[in-house]
Design a protein around this motif. Structure first.
Motif, PDB file in Angstrom:
ATOM      1  N   VAL A 148       0.828  -1.212   0.000  1.00 43.83           N
ATOM      2  CA  VAL A 148       0.000   0.000   0.000  1.00 43.83           C
ATOM      3  C   VAL A 148       0.863   1.263   0.000  1.00 43.83           C
ATOM      4  O   VAL A 148       0.341   2.372  -0.058  1.00 43.83           O
ATOM      5  CB  VAL A 148      -0.988   0.025   1.199  1.00 43.83           C
ATOM      6  CG1 VAL A 148      -2.010  -1.093   1.058  1.00 43.83           C
ATOM      7  CG2 VAL A 148      -0.260  -0.076   2.543  1.00 43.83           C
ATOM      8  N   LEU A 149       2.172   1.099   0.092  1.00 45.15           N
ATOM      9  CA  LEU A 149       3.100   2.230   0.061  1.00 45.15           C
ATOM     10  C   LEU A 149       4.256   1.889  -0.861  1.00 45.15           C
ATOM     11  O   LEU A 149       4.619   0.720  -0.993  1.00 45.15           O
ATOM     12  CB  LEU A 149       3.689   2.483   1.459  1.00 45.15           C
ATOM     13  CG  LEU A 149       2.757   2.924   2.572  1.00 45.15           C
ATOM     14  CD1 LEU A 149       3.514   2.937   3.895  1.00 45.15           C
ATOM     15  CD2 LEU A 149       2.203   4.307   2.268  1.00 45.15           C
ATOM     16  N   GLY A 150       4.864   2.902  -1.438  1.00 43.48           N
ATOM     17  CA  GLY A 150       6.039   2.641  -2.268  1.00 43.48           C
ATOM     18  C   GLY A 150       6.454   3.868  -3.040  1.00 43.48           C
ATOM     19  O   GLY A 150       5.855   4.945  -2.876  1.00 43.48           O
ATOM     20  N   HIS A 151       7.472   3.708  -3.852  1.00 36.50           N
ATOM     21  CA  HIS A 151       8.019   4.760  -4.728  1.00 36.50           C
ATOM     22  C   HIS A 151       8.625   5.931  -3.947  1.00 36.50           C
ATOM     23  O   HIS A 151       9.816   6.175  -4.026  1.00 36.50           O
ATOM     24  CB  HIS A 151       6.979   5.276  -5.715  1.00 36.50           C
ATOM     25  CG  HIS A 151       6.458   4.214  -6.622  1.00 36.50           C
ATOM     26  ND1 HIS A 151       7.242   3.600  -7.581  1.00 36.50           N
ATOM     27  CD2 HIS A 151       5.249   3.632  -6.703  1.00 36.50           C
ATOM     28  CE1 HIS A 151       6.529   2.698  -8.214  1.00 36.50           C
ATOM     29  NE2 HIS A 151       5.316   2.679  -7.691  1.00 36.50           N
ATOM     30  N   THR A 152       7.783   6.677  -3.229  1.00 35.18           N
ATOM     31  CA  THR A 152       8.295   7.875  -2.553  1.00 35.18           C
ATOM     32  C   THR A 152       8.397   7.682  -1.045  1.00 35.18           C
ATOM     33  O   THR A 152       8.815   8.584  -0.329  1.00 35.18           O
ATOM     34  CB  THR A 152       7.380   9.081  -2.825  1.00 35.18           C
ATOM     35  OG1 THR A 152       6.048   8.707  -2.447  1.00 35.18           O
ATOM     36  CG2 THR A 152       7.410   9.455  -4.303  1.00 35.18           C
TER      37      THR A 152
END
Ligand SMILES: NC(=O)c1ccc[n+]([C@@H]2O[C@H](COP(=O)([O-])OP(=O)(O)OC[C@H]3O[C@@H](n4cnc5c(N)ncnc54)[C@H](OP(=O)(O)O)[C@@H]3O)[C@@H](O)[C@H]2O)c1
Length: 224
Positions: free
Chosen positions: A106-110
């Protein structure tokens, strides 16, 4: 830091129960906490031997040098709420920021789960480790820790002192610790875990899987 650490386990499921048992057998003092049954925690502590006890999350954290966070992402706020004061504690997290049915991050990239955790508990020192291997391989790695060629285990964090403590725990578990830099590296290690999980659970060789990085070539900066 003393040579034998006091470790509080927050989440005594697949990861927490095995890592806690290994660390107790390696000579550390372990308190298992956070399961739906207090009897399960007592059974776990008994099986792990004289260095292990069972307690509440607050008891597990109170005297701990290191706290392992090993719960589903949806349980993080609940267990942290029960754990109480975390000021100055080293938190090693293997928890991945997965959705409720464990099908996607549910989180990623930044950002990453580890960085979000660090934002939630700014008074603690967060190191991400152990989340990149399946629980099924942990006892095998520990059993074979005298082997010359160990499996690698990446870890990352922003505080050098806590990373040193976690690197020792990684080595005590039987892995070769690989310092992957700042906590923001968790943006790469968390999706990497999904690759490891795919190989472990959808491949045909079973979930007892770890990885090893090998260096070829000598000096830094050499190009072929
Ligand atoms: N399993 C793996 O191989 C693996 C590998 C890498 C990373 N991870 C990550 O590591 C974290 C832990 O995974 P896991 O597989 O160890 O999870 P798990 O087996 O489900 O363990 C979670 C623990 O939290 C407890 N818990 C859940 N809801 C609770 C509640 N309402 N009240 C009290 N206790 C509660 C569970 O209790 P019970 O014991 O009663 O069920 C269990 O002890 C996750 O974030 C996962 O993504 C797992």
């Amino acid at each position: 830091m003393p040579s034998n650490l006091r470790i509080g386990i927050l989440g005594s499921g697949l990861m927490g129960s095995k890592l806690g048992t290994i660390w107790a057998r390696a000579g550390h003092q372990v308190v298992f906490s956070y399961a739906r049954s207090a009897r399960k925690l007592q059974r776990l502590a008994k099986a792990a031997g004289k260095n292990a006890t069972a307690g509440t999350p607050a008891e597990a954290v109170r005297d701990a040098d290191v706290v392992l966070l090993a719960v589903h992402w949806s349980r993080v706020d609940d267990v942290l709420g029960q754990a109480g004061e975390l000021e100055g504690k080293v938190i090693v997290t293997c928890s991945l920021p997965m959705n409720d049915d464990d099908t996607a991050l549910v989180l990623g990239h930044t950002t990453s789960g580890a960085e979000e955790l660090a934002r939630r508990v700014p008074q603690a020192l967060v190191v991400a480790a152990f989340g990149t291997v399946p629980s099924e391989v942990l006892f095998d790695v520990f059993k074979r820790k005298r082997r010359a060629k160990r499996a690698s285990l990446v870890y990352c964090g922003d505080d050098a002192r806590s990373k040193k403590v976690v690197a020792r725990l990684i080595a005590d578990t039987g892995f070769d610790p690989v310092d992957a830099g700042p906590l923001s590296t968790a943006r790469y290690t968390e999706p990497f875990t999904l690759l490891v999980a795919r190989l472990a659970y959808e491949g045909d060789t079973g979930p007892e899987l770890a990885y090893r990085f090998e260096h070829f070539g000598g000096r830094r900066g050499r190009r072929s």
